[in-house]
Design a protein around this motif. Sequence first.
Motif, PDB file in Angstrom:
ATOM      1  N   GLU A   1       1.043  -1.213  -0.208  1.00 38.90           N
ATOM      2  CA  GLU A   1      -0.019   0.245   0.551  1.00 38.90           C
ATOM      3  C   GLU A   1       0.663   0.852   0.141  1.00 38.90           C
ATOM      4  OE1 GLU A   1      -2.913  -0.571   3.378  1.00 38.90           O
ATOM      5  OE2 GLU A   1      -3.359  -2.311   2.332  1.00 38.90           O
ATOM      6  N   GLU A   2       0.837   2.393   1.129  1.00 41.31           N
ATOM      7  CA  GLU A   2       1.107   3.324   0.804  1.00 41.31           C
ATOM      8  C   GLU A   2       2.721   3.453   1.947  1.00 41.31           C
ATOM      9  OE1 GLU A   2       0.339   5.954  -1.110  1.00 41.31           O
ATOM     10  OE2 GLU A   2      -0.788   4.491  -1.903  1.00 41.31           O
ATOM     11  N   THR A   3       2.893   2.077   3.046  1.00 40.62           N
ATOM     12  CA  THR A   3       4.186   1.849   3.364  1.00 40.62           C
ATOM     13  C   THR A   3       5.194   2.048   2.322  1.00 40.62           C
ATOM     14  OG1 THR A   3       3.539  -0.422   3.133  1.00 40.62           O
ATOM     15  CG2 THR A   3       2.382   0.547   4.940  1.00 40.62           C
ATOM     16  N   PRO A   4       6.691   2.676   3.566  1.00 45.11           N
ATOM     17  CA  PRO A   4       7.195   2.138   3.032  1.00 45.11           C
ATOM     18  C   PRO A   4       8.325   0.763   2.688  1.00 45.11           C
ATOM     19  CG  PRO A   4       7.963   3.105   4.716  1.00 45.11           C
ATOM     20  CD  PRO A   4       6.479   3.645   4.317  1.00 45.11           C
ATOM     21  N   ALA A   5       8.758   0.863   1.754  1.00 45.87           N
ATOM     22  CA  ALA A   5       9.400  -1.268   1.181  1.00 45.87           C
ATOM     23  C   ALA A   5      10.409  -0.862   3.197  1.00 45.87           C
ATOM     24  CB  ALA A   5      10.048  -1.264   0.203  1.00 45.87           C
ATOM     25  N   PRO A   6      11.007  -1.812   3.689  1.00 45.17           N
ATOM     26  CA  PRO A   6      11.518  -2.093   4.672  1.00 45.17           C
ATOM     27  C   PRO A   6      12.611  -1.756   4.447  1.00 45.17           C
ATOM     28  CG  PRO A   6      10.422  -4.200   4.581  1.00 45.17           C
ATOM     29  CD  PRO A   6       9.661  -3.218   3.801  1.00 45.17           C
ATOM     30  N   THR A   7      13.954  -1.373   5.220  1.00 44.75           N
ATOM     31  CA  THR A   7      15.628  -1.087   5.101  1.00 44.75           C
ATOM     32  C   THR A   7      15.891  -2.639   6.250  1.00 44.75           C
ATOM     33  OG1 THR A   7      15.750   0.364   6.428  1.00 44.75           O
ATOM     34  CG2 THR A   7      15.870   0.697   4.186  1.00 44.75           C
ATOM     35  N   LEU A   8      17.618  -2.624   5.920  1.00 47.59           N
ATOM     36  CA  LEU A   8      18.033  -3.623   6.833  1.00 47.59           C
ATOM     37  C   LEU A   8      19.430  -2.875   7.353  1.00 47.59           C
ATOM     38  CD1 LEU A   8      20.407  -4.970   5.162  1.00 47.59           C
ATOM     39  CD2 LEU A   8      18.576  -6.196   4.829  1.00 47.59           C
ATOM     40  N   ASN A   9      19.470  -3.626   8.367  1.00 44.31           N
ATOM     41  CA  ASN A   9      20.714  -2.668   9.044  1.00 44.31           C
ATOM     42  C   ASN A   9      22.385  -3.883   8.791  1.00 44.31           C
ATOM     43  OD1 ASN A   9      20.260  -0.226  10.018  1.00 44.31           O
ATOM     44  ND2 ASN A   9      20.106  -0.191  11.926  1.00 44.31           N
ATOM     45  N   ILE A  10      23.105  -3.399   9.017  1.00 44.19           N
ATOM     46  CA  ILE A  10      24.214  -4.025   8.608  1.00 44.19           C
ATOM     47  C   ILE A  10      25.779  -4.017  10.086  1.00 44.19           C
ATOM     48  CG2 ILE A  10      26.080  -5.627   7.543  1.00 44.19           C
ATOM     49  CD1 ILE A  10      25.137  -5.461   4.931  1.00 44.19           C
ATOM     50  N   PHE A  11      25.887  -5.074  10.829  1.00 46.00           N
ATOM     51  CA  PHE A  11      26.868  -4.691  12.093  1.00 46.00           C
ATOM     52  C   PHE A  11      28.142  -5.571  11.366  1.00 46.00           C
ATOM     53  CE2 PHE A  11      23.070  -3.674  13.776  1.00 46.00           C
ATOM     54  CZ  PHE A  11      23.793  -2.138  14.399  1.00 46.00           C
ATOM     55  N   THR A  12      29.602  -5.287  11.336  1.00 42.82           N
ATOM     56  CA  THR A  12      30.782  -6.269  11.774  1.00 42.82           C
ATOM     57  C   THR A  12      32.075  -4.867  11.584  1.00 42.82           C
ATOM     58  OG1 THR A  12      31.685  -7.536   9.568  1.00 42.82           O
ATOM     59  CG2 THR A  12      31.573  -5.249   8.691  1.00 42.82           C
ATOM     60  N   LYS A  13      32.892  -6.364  11.583  1.00 45.17           N
ATOM     61  CA  LYS A  13      34.399  -6.246  12.360  1.00 45.17           C
ATOM     62  C   LYS A  13      35.037  -5.422  11.274  1.00 45.17           C
ATOM     63  CE  LYS A  13      37.256  -7.376  16.326  1.00 45.17           C
ATOM     64  NZ  LYS A  13      37.094  -8.661  17.226  1.00 45.17           N
ATOM     65  N   ARG A  14      35.182  -4.349  11.516  1.00 41.25           N
ATOM     66  CA  ARG A  14      36.501  -3.304  10.402  1.00 41.25           C
ATOM     67  C   ARG A  14      37.928  -4.545  10.445  1.00 41.25           C
ATOM     68  NH1 ARG A  14      35.607   1.740  10.239  1.00 41.25           N
ATOM     69  NH2 ARG A  14      34.612   2.740  12.488  1.00 41.25           N
ATOM     70  N   GLY A  15      37.881  -4.572   9.000  1.00 40.25           N
ATOM     71  CA  GLY A  15      39.480  -5.299   8.644  1.00 40.25           C
ATOM     72  C   GLY A  15      38.135  -6.961   8.637  1.00 40.25           C
ATOM     73  N   THR A  16      37.756  -6.587   7.675  1.00 43.75           N
ATOM     74  CA  THR A  16      37.130  -7.855   7.353  1.00 43.75           C
ATOM     75  C   THR A  16      37.288  -8.536   5.609  1.00 43.75           C
ATOM     76  OG1 THR A  16      34.786  -7.694   7.422  1.00 43.75           O
ATOM     77  CG2 THR A  16      35.998  -7.886   9.514  1.00 43.75           C
ATOM     78  N   LYS A  17      37.870  -8.068   4.917  1.00 46.55           N
ATOM     79  CA  LYS A  17      37.583  -8.067   3.459  1.00 46.55           C
ATOM     80  C   LYS A  17      38.396  -9.411   3.129  1.00 46.55           C
ATOM     81  CE  LYS A  17      37.176  -3.372   2.204  1.00 46.55           C
ATOM     82  NZ  LYS A  17      36.921  -2.059   1.201  1.00 46.55           N
ATOM     83  N   ASP A  18      39.792  -9.700   4.050  1.00 50.63           N
ATOM     84  CA  ASP A  18      40.728 -10.580   3.828  1.00 50.63           C
ATOM     85  C   ASP A  18      39.911 -12.092   4.192  1.00 50.63           C
ATOM     86  OD1 ASP A  18      42.251  -8.571   2.313  1.00 50.63           O
ATOM     87  OD2 ASP A  18      43.500  -8.911   3.704  1.00 50.63           O
TER      88      ASP A  18
END
Length: 275
Positions: free
Chosen positions: A35-52
């Motif tokens: 209806e007229e409600t916005p689509a919900p969203t999400l939050n993400i939490f992560t530790k820095r330096g995790t790309k490797d």
Amino acid sequence: MSFKHSLVFMCFGFILTSCSLKKFKNIDYKTFHIEETPAPTLNIFTKRGTKDSLQPVLIFVHGGYWNSGRKEIYNFLGRNFARNEVTVVIPDYTKSPVASYKEMTAQIAQSIKWTQKNISTYGGDPSQIYITGHSAGGHLSSLAVMNQQYGVAPNTVKGIILNDAAGLDMYSYLLENKPTEQYNYISTWTLDPENWKAASPYYFIDEQTPEIKIYTGTKTYASIIAGNEKFVQELQKYQPDVQIEFLDKKHIPMVTQLFFPWNDRIDEIVAFMKK
């Protein structure tokens, strides 16, 4: 420990860990709006330096009678798991009376599919996705995974952690307690018993059900205890070692305990994910 001292302890933990963590807010996970409600969203939490080195992923679905609650309440939970090298995803979803259980579950399913496709960008391992939920969130998270109608492919989710989950067998519950306007239950469940069965994770337990870990409070609602015990009895046909882990707590403290750093439940859930 008094509430005042608990709050000081929690704030100290927040200050101690927040600098090493990253939060990504209000991410569009490409679900539908109603209806007229916005689509919900999400939050993400992560530790820095995790790309490797990608981390296991925990999706947390909040509760609130299917008609209330919001993801921002659970920031402490997200940070506490992220501190333990888990990438945490906390989606919001549209509540009743605007949405029915079916629409809520479809949105949670979409958050799972979005996570599998995108979470490596945020340091998470898309091959190691787990999901947990408290109360109504336990119902929505398990139904989204276990009912193939919602399109989450088998083996996408490696494990489910139920935390004082409500609604595991809504069919039996609503046969005895017909839905009324209280808590927007008619909007949530409809008056059709076939919908109640389709809404119940209990009826979708099979050999493809991911490994499940279950916490239940000894002081929670009687209907939750009964529903969890029935669920486990059926689940043991496929996972014979599964047992309810009873905790001496009421319903709300079953989730607020996770707001405090170094809680034993956090360590147990992380161990379940990383074993």
